[in-house]
Design a protein around this motif. Structure first.
Motif, PDB file in Angstrom:
ATOM      1  N   LEU B 154       0.871  -1.182   0.000  1.00 36.24           N
ATOM      2  CA  LEU B 154       0.000   0.000   0.000  1.00 36.24           C
ATOM      3  C   LEU B 154       0.900   1.222   0.000  1.00 36.24           C
ATOM      4  CD1 LEU B 154      -2.729  -0.930   2.651  1.00 36.24           C
ATOM      5  CD2 LEU B 154      -2.752  -1.289   0.182  1.00 36.24           C
ATOM      6  N   GLN B 155       0.763   2.062  -1.035  1.00 38.95           N
ATOM      7  CA  GLN B 155       1.549   3.296  -1.051  1.00 38.95           C
ATOM      8  C   GLN B 155       0.700   4.401  -0.449  1.00 38.95           C
ATOM      9  OE1 GLN B 155       3.152   3.878  -5.031  1.00 38.95           O
ATOM     10  NE2 GLN B 155       5.136   3.506  -4.074  1.00 38.95           N
ATOM     11  N   VAL B 156       1.049   4.785   0.792  1.00 37.06           N
ATOM     12  CA  VAL B 156       0.279   5.832   1.491  1.00 37.06           C
ATOM     13  C   VAL B 156       0.886   7.184   1.147  1.00 37.06           C
ATOM     14  CG1 VAL B 156      -0.418   6.703   3.746  1.00 37.06           C
ATOM     15  CG2 VAL B 156      -0.250   4.238   3.355  1.00 37.06           C
ATOM     16  N   ILE B 157       0.052   8.075   0.598  1.00 35.53           N
ATOM     17  CA  ILE B 157       0.520   9.434   0.303  1.00 35.53           C
ATOM     18  C   ILE B 157      -0.040  10.347   1.396  1.00 35.53           C
ATOM     19  CG2 ILE B 157       0.705  11.220  -1.474  1.00 35.53           C
ATOM     20  CD1 ILE B 157       1.474   8.497  -2.576  1.00 35.53           C
ATOM     21  N   PRO B 158       0.800  10.800   2.326  1.00 34.66           N
ATOM     22  CA  PRO B 158       0.284  11.669   3.400  1.00 34.66           C
ATOM     23  C   PRO B 158      -0.065  13.044   2.849  1.00 34.66           C
ATOM     24  CG  PRO B 158       2.423  10.718   3.958  1.00 34.66           C
ATOM     25  CD  PRO B 158       2.221  10.512   2.491  1.00 34.66           C
ATOM     26  N   LYS B 159      -0.894  13.765   3.629  1.00 29.32           N
ATOM     27  CA  LYS B 159      -1.248  15.149   3.231  1.00 29.32           C
ATOM     28  C   LYS B 159       0.002  16.027   3.236  1.00 29.32           C
ATOM     29  CE  LYS B 159      -6.022  15.627   3.308  1.00 29.32           C
ATOM     30  NZ  LYS B 159      -6.779  14.928   4.362  1.00 29.32           N
ATOM     31  N   ALA B 160       0.859  15.813   4.232  1.00 25.89           N
ATOM     32  CA  ALA B 160       2.042  16.669   4.374  1.00 25.89           C
ATOM     33  C   ALA B 160       3.108  16.276   3.351  1.00 25.89           C
ATOM     34  CB  ALA B 160       2.595  16.528   5.782  1.00 25.89           C
ATOM     35  N   VAL B 161       3.744  17.319   2.768  1.00 26.04           N
ATOM     36  CA  VAL B 161       4.876  17.053   1.892  1.00 26.04           C
ATOM     37  C   VAL B 161       6.124  16.915   2.757  1.00 26.04           C
ATOM     38  CG1 VAL B 161       3.946  18.203  -0.128  1.00 26.04           C
ATOM     39  CG2 VAL B 161       5.190  19.521   1.579  1.00 26.04           C
ATOM     40  N   VAL B 162       7.137  16.286   2.200  1.00 24.61           N
ATOM     41  CA  VAL B 162       8.349  16.089   2.994  1.00 24.61           C
ATOM     42  C   VAL B 162       9.182  17.370   3.025  1.00 24.61           C
ATOM     43  CG1 VAL B 162      10.418  14.729   3.304  1.00 24.61           C
ATOM     44  CG2 VAL B 162       8.436  13.714   2.236  1.00 24.61           C
ATOM     45  N   SER B 163       9.503  17.819   4.210  1.00 25.25           N
ATOM     46  CA  SER B 163      10.485  18.893   4.359  1.00 25.25           C
ATOM     47  C   SER B 163      11.102  18.704   5.738  1.00 25.25           C
ATOM     48  CB  SER B 163       9.813  20.256   4.244  1.00 25.25           C
ATOM     49  OG  SER B 163       9.092  20.524   5.417  1.00 25.25           O
ATOM     50  N   LEU B 164      12.095  19.515   6.042  1.00 19.88           N
ATOM     51  CA  LEU B 164      12.739  19.365   7.345  1.00 19.88           C
ATOM     52  C   LEU B 164      11.743  19.550   8.482  1.00 19.88           C
ATOM     53  CD1 LEU B 164      16.183  21.140   7.000  1.00 19.88           C
ATOM     54  CD2 LEU B 164      15.731  18.713   7.272  1.00 19.88           C
ATOM     55  N   GLU B 165      10.769  20.445   8.240  1.00 23.17           N
ATOM     56  CA  GLU B 165       9.800  20.732   9.293  1.00 23.17           C
ATOM     57  C   GLU B 165       8.849  19.563   9.520  1.00 23.17           C
ATOM     58  OE1 GLU B 165       7.563  24.537   9.168  1.00 23.17           O
ATOM     59  OE2 GLU B 165       9.337  25.201   8.073  1.00 23.17           O
ATOM     60  N   THR B 166       8.379  18.951   8.416  1.00 25.90           N
ATOM     61  CA  THR B 166       7.353  17.915   8.547  1.00 25.90           C
ATOM     62  C   THR B 166       7.949  16.547   8.824  1.00 25.90           C
ATOM     63  OG1 THR B 166       7.401  17.512   6.177  1.00 25.90           O
ATOM     64  CG2 THR B 166       5.809  19.122   6.960  1.00 25.90           C
ATOM     65  N   LEU B 167       9.288  16.460   8.690  1.00 28.52           N
ATOM     66  CA  LEU B 167       9.925  15.156   8.815  1.00 28.52           C
ATOM     67  C   LEU B 167       9.597  14.422  10.117  1.00 28.52           C
ATOM     68  CD1 LEU B 167      11.717  13.250   7.234  1.00 28.52           C
ATOM     69  CD2 LEU B 167      13.704  14.336   8.267  1.00 28.52           C
ATOM     70  N   PRO B 168       9.707  15.082  11.274  1.00 32.84           N
ATOM     71  CA  PRO B 168       9.406  14.351  12.517  1.00 32.84           C
ATOM     72  C   PRO B 168       7.969  13.805  12.535  1.00 32.84           C
ATOM     73  CG  PRO B 168      10.484  16.448  12.982  1.00 32.84           C
ATOM     74  CD  PRO B 168      10.143  16.458  11.528  1.00 32.84           C
ATOM     75  N   GLY B 169       6.986  14.593  12.048  1.00 35.14           N
ATOM     76  CA  GLY B 169       5.589  14.157  12.023  1.00 35.14           C
ATOM     77  C   GLY B 169       5.406  12.946  11.111  1.00 35.14           C
ATOM     78  N   LEU B 170       6.085  12.993   9.972  1.00 37.27           N
ATOM     79  CA  LEU B 170       5.973  11.879   9.024  1.00 37.27           C
ATOM     80  C   LEU B 170       6.603  10.615   9.593  1.00 37.27           C
ATOM     81  CD1 LEU B 170       6.706  13.758   5.694  1.00 37.27           C
ATOM     82  CD2 LEU B 170       4.557  12.720   6.410  1.00 37.27           C
ATOM     83  N   GLU B 171       7.667  10.804  10.331  1.00 33.46           N
ATOM     84  CA  GLU B 171       8.307   9.636  10.942  1.00 33.46           C
ATOM     85  C   GLU B 171       7.396   9.007  11.987  1.00 33.46           C
ATOM     86  OE1 GLU B 171      12.132  11.279  11.906  1.00 33.46           O
ATOM     87  OE2 GLU B 171      13.055  10.384  10.138  1.00 33.46           O
ATOM     88  N   THR B 172       6.651   9.824  12.706  1.00 36.04           N
ATOM     89  CA  THR B 172       5.689   9.296  13.672  1.00 36.04           C
ATOM     90  C   THR B 172       4.583   8.523  12.946  1.00 36.04           C
ATOM     91  OG1 THR B 172       6.049  11.383  14.803  1.00 36.04           O
ATOM     92  CG2 THR B 172       4.373   9.941  15.726  1.00 36.04           C
ATOM     93  N   LEU B 173       4.116   9.110  11.837  1.00 34.83           N
ATOM     94  CA  LEU B 173       3.061   8.456  11.055  1.00 34.83           C
ATOM     95  C   LEU B 173       3.536   7.082  10.565  1.00 34.83           C
ATOM     96  CD1 LEU B 173       0.296   8.561   9.651  1.00 34.83           C
ATOM     97  CD2 LEU B 173       1.396   9.764   7.750  1.00 34.83           C
ATOM     98  N   ARG B 174       4.786   7.055  10.084  1.00 39.43           N
ATOM     99  CA  ARG B 174       5.341   5.793   9.591  1.00 39.43           C
ATOM    100  C   ARG B 174       5.353   4.747  10.696  1.00 39.43           C
ATOM    101  NH1 ARG B 174       9.184   2.299   9.758  1.00 39.43           N
ATOM    102  NH2 ARG B 174       9.871   3.295  11.674  1.00 39.43           N
ATOM    103  N   ALA B 175       5.773   5.163  11.885  1.00 40.65           N
ATOM    104  CA  ALA B 175       5.830   4.224  13.009  1.00 40.65           C
ATOM    105  C   ALA B 175       4.428   3.743  13.374  1.00 40.65           C
ATOM    106  CB  ALA B 175       6.498   4.904  14.202  1.00 40.65           C
ATOM    107  N   ASP B 176       3.444   4.665  13.339  1.00 38.26           N
ATOM    108  CA  ASP B 176       2.054   4.288  13.639  1.00 38.26           C
ATOM    109  C   ASP B 176       1.569   3.219  12.663  1.00 38.26           C
ATOM    110  OD1 ASP B 176       1.948   6.023  15.678  1.00 38.26           O
ATOM    111  OD2 ASP B 176       0.741   7.556  14.651  1.00 38.26           O
ATOM    112  N   LEU B 177       1.864   3.442  11.378  1.00 37.46           N
ATOM    113  CA  LEU B 177       1.386   2.527  10.343  1.00 37.46           C
ATOM    114  C   LEU B 177       2.075   1.169  10.473  1.00 37.46           C
ATOM    115  CD1 LEU B 177       1.205   4.957   7.283  1.00 37.46           C
ATOM    116  CD2 LEU B 177      -0.659   4.143   8.736  1.00 37.46           C
TER     117      LEU B 177
END
Lengths: 223, 334
Positions: B154-177
């Motif tokens: 499953l390729q999950v495309i999050p709402k947030a784009v990747v940048s230095l700012e959003t990186l920590p949030g995306l990493e949390t999302l990845r761990a949740d998934l």
């Protein structure tokens, strides 16, 4: 200002005893000479009054206050009440006569107009009013000595201490300087002058304390 | 305070006369301001008396400060470039191979309804095989295998784009998934950014370290210059002590001297950094143009200049304080 020494002694770490068992009482407004050969302890005695050094034993009372009870923070305020003419702390040659004399007033934060008025009054008293803008280096030895006296009295001290104030001066100039001290004494200041000029002391007819090897060997009459 | 002070009935009166002593000539606020102003001016005038020594001290401070300053500009620009460098983020979810297609589809629907997820692309085992064959060239090996070894992805495309700012949030999302029971492994496709983030963190620490060291150097430079100044004014210090100046009063002109050294050093360092930024801006802009990036170089702005001067001024005063306090206490009247 009233000075009382009770069995005061000063021993240095080398074991040398500069003063031993010194007792005397100088009344408010009194004038006294301190004589003795060089090394007899005259300078040490004055340094104890100025709290440049502390006694090894005994009690020194200034206006009834034991100097040992004054901490380091009180020393500057104690010194402001005393005017001194010391040989080795002379004038500063990087500023004018006016600014030299003004130093004691500047450190206590006096108003500029007040400073100007008092400095001129002090210079007038020592006869140097016209030379306030000079550099002290441009003055003669006697004049420099008088600038030092003006600096000592500009703050209207309650006590005037002078250590060999006529050291390098000829007899006529010495007499003039001594007359100046006498005038301050007449105005109510307590005056103590250390000197080895016995002839001059004899003429002045004031109390004389004589030190010999750190002990007071004579206290009283003149000459 | 002397340890010898006698305890007893007379103590009260002594304390009183001591207080009287201190209060005899209190400084008013106006006196303080006037005094500080005149000391400020006098200490500056004194610096101009020895122009060569002053210029050398100021330049040494400026050089010590311009290195961390220039590094700071560099870091600021790198951070700014990467902040703009946004790309669509993708979290690949590799499901357990035991999972049925229907279960995987249900999970896909469930995830796409999440608030932080834009959409979910379903890649079946067969599609995965086709991609793999096209891109890897291992067709023969794969066809030799008895069955398709690839999992459903499953390729999950999050709402947030990747940048230095959003990186920590995306990493949390990845761990949740990845914590979901159906998911064997989840991968956030932002490796280059993760590396960059750690390089930048390293760079920041490095600059802080260098800055701290060079600030210590500024303390030492100012301290040494002030020590010489105190020594050359020994006569004055002695006379001031004799006529009853407090140590604070004697210290003050030297502290202001340290302040001036700091301010002038900080100012020179700022000028140096501004000139340096301007000097490298041309080749840097050409480089950016080659990448056809829409990016403007960040210089050393007014805010940075003020902070630089402020830090330098504080360092100057501290350096002077350390040096002068000790020297004035050590200089006793004789």
């Amino acid at each position: 200002m009233e000075i009382e020494f009770q069995q005061v002694g000063k021993k240095y770490e080398s074991g040398q005893e500069a003063l031993s068992q010194v007792s005397f009482h100088l009344q408010q407004g009194e004038m006294a000479f301190l004589t003795g050969h060089s090394g007899a302890g005259k300078s040490t005695l004055m340094k104890l009054i100025m709290m440049i050094e502390r006694q090894s034993y005994g009690k020194i009372l200034i206006d009834g206050v034991d100097l040992r009870t004054l901490g380091a923070g009180s020393i500057p305020y104690h010194r402001r009440r005393v005017g001194v003419v010391f040989q080795n702390h002379q004038l500063l040659f990087d500023r004018s006569v006016f600014h030299n004399v003004a130093l004691p007033l500047m450190i206590s934060g006096a108003e500029p107009e007040q400073i100007a008025k008092r400095v001129r009054a002090a210079l007038d008293k020592v006869g140097l009013l016209g030379k306030e803008k000079f550099n002290p280096q441009a003055l003669s030895g006697g004049e420099q000595q008088r600038v030092g006296i003006a600096r000592a009295v500009v703050n209207r001290p309650q006590l005037l201490l002078a250590d060999e104030p006529t050291g390098n001066l000829d007899p006529k100039l010495s007499a003039e300087i001594m007359n100046l001290f006498q005038e301050f004494h007449r105005l109510g200041t307590t005056v103590m002058v250390a000197t080895h000029d016995l002839a001059l002391v004899a003429r002045m007819r004031h109390r004389v304390l004589t030190l010999n090897k750190g002990r007071i060997v004579n206290d009283g009459g003149f000459g | 305070m002397s340890k010898l002070s006698p305890r007893g009935a007379t103590r009260q009166s002594m304390v009183q006369s001591k207080n009287k002593l201190k209060d005899s000539q209190p400084f008013s606020l106006a006196q303080h301001l006037r005094h500080h102003q005149s000391v400020l001016m006098e200490s500056f005038a004194r610096l101009t008396l020895y122009p060569l020594a002053t210029v050398m001290t100021v330049l040494v401070i400026a050089i010590a400060l311009s290195l961390p300053g220039a590094l700071f500009v560099l870091l600021k620009n790198v951070e700014s470039i990467t902040d703009r460098w946004e790309q669509q983020s993708v979290i690949g979810l590799y499901l357990f191979s035991s999972l049925e297609d229907t279960e995987a589809l249900a999970l896909s629907h469930q995830l796409s309804s999440r608030a932080d997820v834009e959409r979910v692309d379903y890649i079946s085992k067969e599609e995965g095989l086709r991609y793999f064959e096209q891109s890897s060239g291992y067709e023969d090996i794969l066809s030799a295998l008895p069955e398709n070894p690839l999992p459903i992805v499953l390729q999950v495309i999050p709402k947030a784009v990747v940048s230095l700012e959003t990186l920590p949030g995306l990493e949390t999302l990845r761990a949740d998934l990845e914590a979901l029971p159906q998911v064997e492994y989840a991968q956030l496709d932002a490796q280059w950014l993760q590396r960059l983030a750690s390089i930048l963190a390293f760079g920041q620490r490095f600059i802080y370290g260098v800055s701290a060291l060079l600030l210590v150097a500024v303390f030492l430079i100012v301290g040494n210059t002030i020590r010489t100044a105190v020594e050359s004014r020994r006569d004055e210090v002695m006379v001031l002590k004799l006529v009853g100046a407090t140590n604070a009063y004697i210290r003050r002109p030297f502290l202001y001297m340290g302040l001036w050294f700091g301010v002038l050093g900080g100012l020179c360092a700022s000028v140096g950094i501004v000139l340096f930024s301007w000097w490298i801006s041309q080749p840097a802009e050409r480089l950016i143009a080659l990448y056809q990036a829409d990016f403007e170089l960040l210089g050393f702005n007014l805010n940075n200049i003020l902070v630089c001067i402020f830090i330098s001024a504080i360092a100057g005063v501290i350096g002077a304080w350390i040096s002068v306090g000790k020297h004035i206490r050590d200089m006793e009247l004789q």
